[in-house]
Write an enzyme that holds these catalytic residues in place. Sequence first.
Site, short mmCIF file in Angstrom:
data_model
loop_
_atom_site.label_atom_id
_atom_site.label_comp_id
_atom_site.label_asym_id
_atom_site.label_seq_id
_atom_site.Cartn_x
_atom_site.Cartn_y
_atom_site.Cartn_z
N LYS A 224 1.63 19.88 11.72
CA LYS A 224 1.09 20.38 12.99
C LYS A 224 2.18 20.84 13.95
O LYS A 224 3.35 20.49 13.83
CB LYS A 224 0.19 19.32 13.62
CG LYS A 224 -1.14 19.20 12.87
CD LYS A 224 -2.16 18.37 13.59
CE LYS A 224 -3.51 18.44 12.86
NZ LYS A 224 -4.52 17.58 13.49
N ARG A 258 -4.34 12.04 6.28
CA ARG A 258 -4.82 13.36 5.83
C ARG A 258 -3.63 14.30 5.77
O ARG A 258 -3.04 14.65 6.80
CB ARG A 258 -5.89 13.87 6.80
CG ARG A 258 -6.54 15.18 6.41
CD ARG A 258 -7.63 15.55 7.41
NE ARG A 258 -8.25 16.82 7.05
CZ ARG A 258 -7.80 18.02 7.42
NH1 ARG A 258 -6.73 18.11 8.18
NH2 ARG A 258 -8.44 19.12 7.05
#
Length: 278
Positions: A224, A258
């Site tokens: 991210k 995840r």
Amino acid sequence: MDRFGRARAAADAFLAKIGTKPLVMGILNVTPDSFSDGGKFVLPESALAQARAMAQAGADVIDLGAESTRPGFTPISEEEEWARLEPVLAPLLEETALPLSIDTTKAAVARRAAVLGAAVVNDVSGLRGDPAMAELVAESGAAVVVMHHREKIDSTIDIVADMIAFFENSLARAQKAGVERRKILLDPGVGFGKTLAQNLGALAATGLLREKFALPVLIGVSRKSFLGALTGAPAEGRLAATLSANLAAFSRGADVFRVHDVAEHVAALKVWSEIDRA
């Protein structure tokens, strides 16, 4: 015949593994526009090959997403989302014993997936997007990931207090709909409507959330942008940063991770666990 029987059984098997070891959820985006791997697995053959590779690498669950949730994403219809998902989900359910998760905010898509046997609904709206989602989760018996999600960034708020209030509201919705509490996981929603400092604060609060709500916590930080802000690395160069963030969250009690890079996380979490156990 119970049309959700397969989903319910798969959800129970997945939930039974939580707490026995850190669980790795492999990300499989069958989208043309996801921020990191958009376009790579649009073709069913490519998606199935990637799913098999993640299973071989030790994934405990695979999360399929057919609509990007990156900043500025273009929404798609239920039919388009299902047209991307079904050619991958159906054969995967037939060839693997791994539980499958569906990353969607649409109850109708989640329903179709649960009928086929999907074990988990990963709802980035935190049960606040589609008013029918909580009822569908309750009816199907699937597990559900409830993610904290802010529409807009507000640097003035206390992000931990905001997460607590958000989750209390979402859990009240789940309870009203009849969702079994034991089937709920919480996700701090790193990268969704948060400043860099708030993303770090959300991760640091993993233990607090787990203790307050007595529910498992799923962490989704893979590649991210906040990691890029910290390191200067592009999305494909953020493996080390992702591993570091996930290990920090694991040390604070996180249960499920995840990730795009399954093999590396399976190895890192195993070594950390063995050292901790020793």
